[in-house]
Design an enzyme around this catalytic site. Structure first.
Site, PDB file in Angstrom:
ATOM      1  N   HIS A  16       0.851  -1.185   0.000  1.00  0.00           N
ATOM      2  CA  HIS A  16       0.000   0.000   0.000  1.00  0.00           C
ATOM      3  C   HIS A  16       0.892   1.242   0.000  1.00  0.00           C
ATOM      4  CE1 HIS A  16      -3.926  -1.914   1.723  1.00  0.00           C
ATOM      5  NE2 HIS A  16      -3.296  -2.734   0.879  1.00  0.00           N
TER       6      HIS A  16
ATOM      7  N   GLU B 160       1.035   3.954   1.807  1.00  0.00           N
ATOM      8  CA  GLU B 160       1.570   4.373   3.099  1.00  0.00           C
ATOM      9  C   GLU B 160       2.723   3.468   3.531  1.00  0.00           C
ATOM     10  OE1 GLU B 160      -2.904   5.291   3.092  1.00  0.00           O
ATOM     11  OE2 GLU B 160      -1.601   3.690   2.382  1.00  0.00           O
TER      12      GLU B 160
ATOM     13  N   CYS C 212      -5.980   2.444   5.597  1.00  0.00           N
ATOM     14  CA  CYS C 212      -6.672   1.224   6.012  1.00  0.00           C
ATOM     15  C   CYS C 212      -6.077   0.775   7.351  1.00  0.00           C
ATOM     16  CB  CYS C 212      -6.504   0.144   4.944  1.00  0.00           C
ATOM     17  SG  CYS C 212      -4.842  -0.591   4.908  1.00  0.00           S
TER      18      CYS C 212
ATOM     19  N   CYS D 243      -2.303  -0.020   7.157  1.00  0.00           N
ATOM     20  CA  CYS D 243      -1.449   1.163   7.006  1.00  0.00           C
ATOM     21  C   CYS D 243      -1.411   1.977   8.287  1.00  0.00           C
ATOM     22  CB  CYS D 243      -1.932   2.007   5.839  1.00  0.00           C
ATOM     23  SG  CYS D 243      -1.696   1.165   4.258  1.00  0.00           S
TER      24      CYS D 243
END
Length: 169
Positions: free
Chosen positions: A64, A66, A94, A97
């Site tokens: 992801h 992040e 999310c 993250c």
């Protein structure tokens, strides 16, 4: 890890620029076969590290934006501790993250689009947000405490405690 409660500083012009950068990275990443997510880590001393979503491009469900930004910052800075850093994300992080930001000791997270904007575009993380609120017996993925054969379940922690060269984190 100690926890202190604090309120984020007011949004500055610099914050708006870093947040805009995260959104721009996300939009550009779509054109490079990545997901529509971008992130920027700004370290306590002002160094800037970008990250974009590479889940499908790298076949890595943990890639992801992040997480990739945190990985880039930690690798370049030679530390796993990003105390004082700010994470700017094109979208509300999310749970994975957010947990990554907590583990990295990021001081503040700022995001543009929220989880509902993401859901409207087909990225609905509600099942992940709800997982821990769901009774154990009704969860979609069983997470079961089990005993190993032939070794104490606490052997790694005993080894850690006895290891004089360990690096605390």
């Amino acid at each position: 890890m100690t926890t202190t409660l604090s309120t984020p500083a007011p949004l500055t012009a610099g914050d708006r620029l870093h947040l805009a950068r995260a959104v721009q990275l996300a939009a550009q990443n779509v054109l490079e076969n990545g997901g529509p997510f971008g992130a920027v880590v700004v370290s306590a001393d002002g160094q800037i590290f970008d990250g974009v979503n590479r889940v499908t491009a790298n076949n890595d469900p943990t890639a992801h934006a992040e997480v990739t930004a945190i990985r880039a910052a930690c690798r370049a800075l030679g530390t796993f501790d990003l105390s004082g850093a700010v994470l700017y994300s094109s979208c509300e992080p999310c749970p994975m993250c957010l947990a990554s930001a907590l583990w990295a000791r990021v001081s503040t997270v700022r995001f543009a689009a929220d989880r509902h904007d993401a859901a409207a575009a087909g990225f609905d993380d509600a099942v992940f947000y709800d997982f821990f609120d769901t009774p154990v017996e009704r969860r979609s993925m069983p997470v079961v405490h089990s005993e190993p054969e032939g070794i104490s379940r606490t052997a790694p922690f005993e080894q850690w405690s006895a290891f004089a060269q360990r690096v605390e984190y």
